[in-house]
Write an enzyme that holds these catalytic residues in place. Structure first.
Site, PDB file in Angstrom:
ATOM      1  N   LYS A 118       0.832  -1.216   0.000  1.00  0.00           N
ATOM      2  CA  LYS A 118       0.000   0.000   0.000  1.00  0.00           C
ATOM      3  C   LYS A 118       0.859   1.256   0.000  1.00  0.00           C
ATOM      4  O   LYS A 118       0.489   2.268  -0.582  1.00  0.00           O
ATOM      5  CB  LYS A 118      -0.947   0.018   1.207  1.00  0.00           C
ATOM      6  N   LYS A 201      -5.288  -9.964  -7.232  1.00  0.00           N
ATOM      7  CA  LYS A 201      -6.473 -10.141  -6.384  1.00  0.00           C
ATOM      8  C   LYS A 201      -7.626  -9.260  -6.869  1.00  0.00           C
ATOM      9  O   LYS A 201      -7.396  -8.124  -7.261  1.00  0.00           O
ATOM     10  CB  LYS A 201      -6.060  -9.752  -4.957  1.00  0.00           C
ATOM     11  N   LYS A 204     -11.563  -3.822  -4.540  1.00  0.00           N
ATOM     12  CA  LYS A 204     -12.409  -2.646  -4.764  1.00  0.00           C
ATOM     13  C   LYS A 204     -11.589  -1.457  -5.244  1.00  0.00           C
ATOM     14  O   LYS A 204     -12.131  -0.502  -5.770  1.00  0.00           O
ATOM     15  CB  LYS A 204     -13.227  -2.306  -3.522  1.00  0.00           C
TER      16      LYS A 204
HETATM   17  P1  AMP Z   1     -11.009  -5.560   2.849  1.00  0.00           P
HETATM   18  O1  AMP Z   1     -11.996  -5.243   1.801  1.00  0.00           O
HETATM   19  O2  AMP Z   1      -9.580  -5.415   2.384  1.00  0.00           O
HETATM   20  O3  AMP Z   1     -11.291  -4.901   4.166  1.00  0.00           O
HETATM   21  O4  AMP Z   1     -11.147  -7.117   3.095  1.00  0.00           O
HETATM   22  C1  AMP Z   1     -12.170  -7.653   3.902  1.00  0.00           C
HETATM   23  C2  AMP Z   1     -12.158  -9.166   3.911  1.00  0.00           C
HETATM   24  O5  AMP Z   1     -12.405  -9.662   2.578  1.00  0.00           O
HETATM   25  C3  AMP Z   1     -10.828  -9.786   4.356  1.00  0.00           C
HETATM   26  O6  AMP Z   1     -11.112 -10.968   5.099  1.00  0.00           O
HETATM   27  C4  AMP Z   1     -10.165 -10.125   3.058  1.00  0.00           C
HETATM   28  O7  AMP Z   1      -9.249 -11.189   3.204  1.00  0.00           O
HETATM   29  C5  AMP Z   1     -11.361 -10.524   2.190  1.00  0.00           C
HETATM   30  N1  AMP Z   1     -11.067 -10.313   0.757  1.00  0.00           N
HETATM   31  C6  AMP Z   1     -10.895  -9.111   0.126  1.00  0.00           C
HETATM   32  N2  AMP Z   1     -10.640  -9.302  -1.187  1.00  0.00           N
HETATM   33  C7  AMP Z   1     -10.661 -10.647  -1.388  1.00  0.00           C
HETATM   34  C8  AMP Z   1     -10.465 -11.482  -2.532  1.00  0.00           C
HETATM   35  N3  AMP Z   1     -10.206 -10.977  -3.741  1.00  0.00           N
HETATM   36  N4  AMP Z   1     -10.558 -12.828  -2.362  1.00  0.00           N
HETATM   37  C9  AMP Z   1     -10.833 -13.361  -1.140  1.00  0.00           C
HETATM   38  N5  AMP Z   1     -11.016 -12.629  -0.042  1.00  0.00           N
HETATM   39  C10 AMP Z   1     -10.935 -11.293  -0.134  1.00  0.00           C
END
Ligand code: AMP
Ligand code: TRP
Length: 340
Positions: A118, A201, A204
């Site tokens: 990041k 990955k 968003k």
């Molecule tokens: P975040 O949106 O970064 O706060 O992620 C929230 C949760 O979603 C965390 O448990 C991440 O590991 C999961 N997550 C986010 N993006 C992915 C993805 N592309 N595949 C699987 N899990 C994800």
């Protein structure tokens, strides 16, 4: 020490820093729903304090927090079964976070790959909060003495750090106070990849909207994105081994498996030998049938933001019954004089 002396308790969190993607749903929320039930107490959190480690427009942050809460509920998290909170309403998270800033070592934090990704070349200019982020995450978990944390694969290193912080605290103060939390990284979709690039990955923050499926996409958009998803020219194999060097194809099969609650091998028994021209419409139909009702319910809930706010308020009161005594005990262990 194992977590057997602790009440089985699940904690997980998601940042309200933008819309939800299919990655969040399959990697996290759907699994949060699965863990709800008699085996665990479950606490799910919108981590608004984490979100501001990078700039958030205030109106957007409030909107995204409510929308995330609506997403949790629409996906099946029941506020009478789980505690649903936004992090800033439960002050003990940040208070324990400070203690952990004093337990975690600079060297540990500097190894965190998410920070390095990041911060990139901009490391001198990012917030101190972005660097300290994983210590607050450890506090989110340990302020509940949580024993299990369901997350996607990308959070594994942060959960190892959480165990290191718990172990160092316990060792330094000569106590058995914080549990060794177990990461729960399971299922076919712990790492959902971009629809445009099977090595990245799904996120968003990807500039290309075609790379992801958003929970709020309508049926046509979902179908179009899946139709355009990158694949290879070969037919689907009939065993998982046949997907090893085919990241884009593997990703679509993983998504199908996770959405239909099957293993990859079960899916391939059904679709092995088919071309993507035939498989993609099947996947699109499945995705629309699973996501459509969730996004419709999210929209309905978002029309009543006061109700969402009431759910979060009630959640924080229940949460603080757990967190306040654990914070007080932590302070006692550390030697902070208590009010009389
Ligand atoms: P975040 O949106 O970064 O706060 O992620 C929230 C949760 O979603 C965390 O448990 C991440 O590991 C999961 N997550 C986010 N993006 C992915 C993805 N592309 N595949 C699987 N899990 C994800
Ligand atoms: N760091 C997590 C993410 O970006 C979000 C998070 C914050 C979290 N605190 C947590 C996840 C505690 C699990 C447990 O996805």
């Amino acid at each position: 020490m194992t977590q057997t002396n602790f009440t089985p308790r699940v904690f997980s969190g998601i940042q309200p820093s933008g819309g939800l993607t299919l990655g969040n749903y399959l990697g996290a929320i759907k699994r949060f729903v699965d863990m709800q039930g008699p085996d665990f107490e479950t606490v799910y959190c919108m981590v608004d304090l984490h979100a501001i480690s990078v700039w958030q427009n205030p109106a957007d942050l409030a909107h995204n927090t409510r929308e995330l809460c609506a997403g949790f509920i629409a996906a099946g998290i029941d506020p009478t079964k789980s505690i649903l909170i936004n992090q800033s309403q439960v002050p003990e998270h940040a208070q324990l976070g400070w203690v952990f800033n004093c337990v975690a070592r600079m060297g540990w934090m500097q190894r965190m790959t998410q920070f390095k990704d990041k911060a990139g070349k901009n490391a001198q200019n990012v917030s101190l909060g972005l660097f300290g982020y994983p210590a607050l995450m450890a506090a989110d978990i340990l302020i509940y003495h949580a024993t299990h944390v369901p997350v996607g694969e990308d959070q594994k290193q942060h959960l190892e750090l959480t165990r290191d912080i718990a172990a160092k605290f316990n060792h330094d103060y000569g106590v058995d106070f914080f549990p060794m939390t177990e990461p729960v990284i399971e299922g076919a979709a712990t790492r959902v990849m971009s629809l445009r690039d099977g090595t990245k990955k799904m996120s968003k923050s990807d500039p290309s909207d075609a790379s992801r499926i958003n929970m709020t996409d309508d049926a046509d958009t979902i179908a179009r994105k899946i139709r355009k998803a990158k694949t290879d020219p070969d037919a689907l194999p009939s065993e998982a081994k046949g997907l090893e060097s085919r990241p884009e194809s593997r990703n679509l099969v993983n998504i199908y498996a996770a959405l239909s609650d099957q293993t990859v091998d079960q899916v391939l028994t059904e679709v092995g030998g088919k071309q993507f021209g035939e498989f993609k419409p099947m996947l699109a139909e499945l995705a629309v049938s699973k996501l459509g009702p969730i996004s419709a319910e999210m929209a309905r809930l978002m029309a009543e933001p006061d109700e969402i706010d009431r759910i979060l308020t009630a959640g924080s009161l229940r949460a603080r019954e757990i967190t306040a005594p654990i914070l007080r005990k932590t302070y006692d262990i550390v030697g902070m004089v208590a009010p009389v």
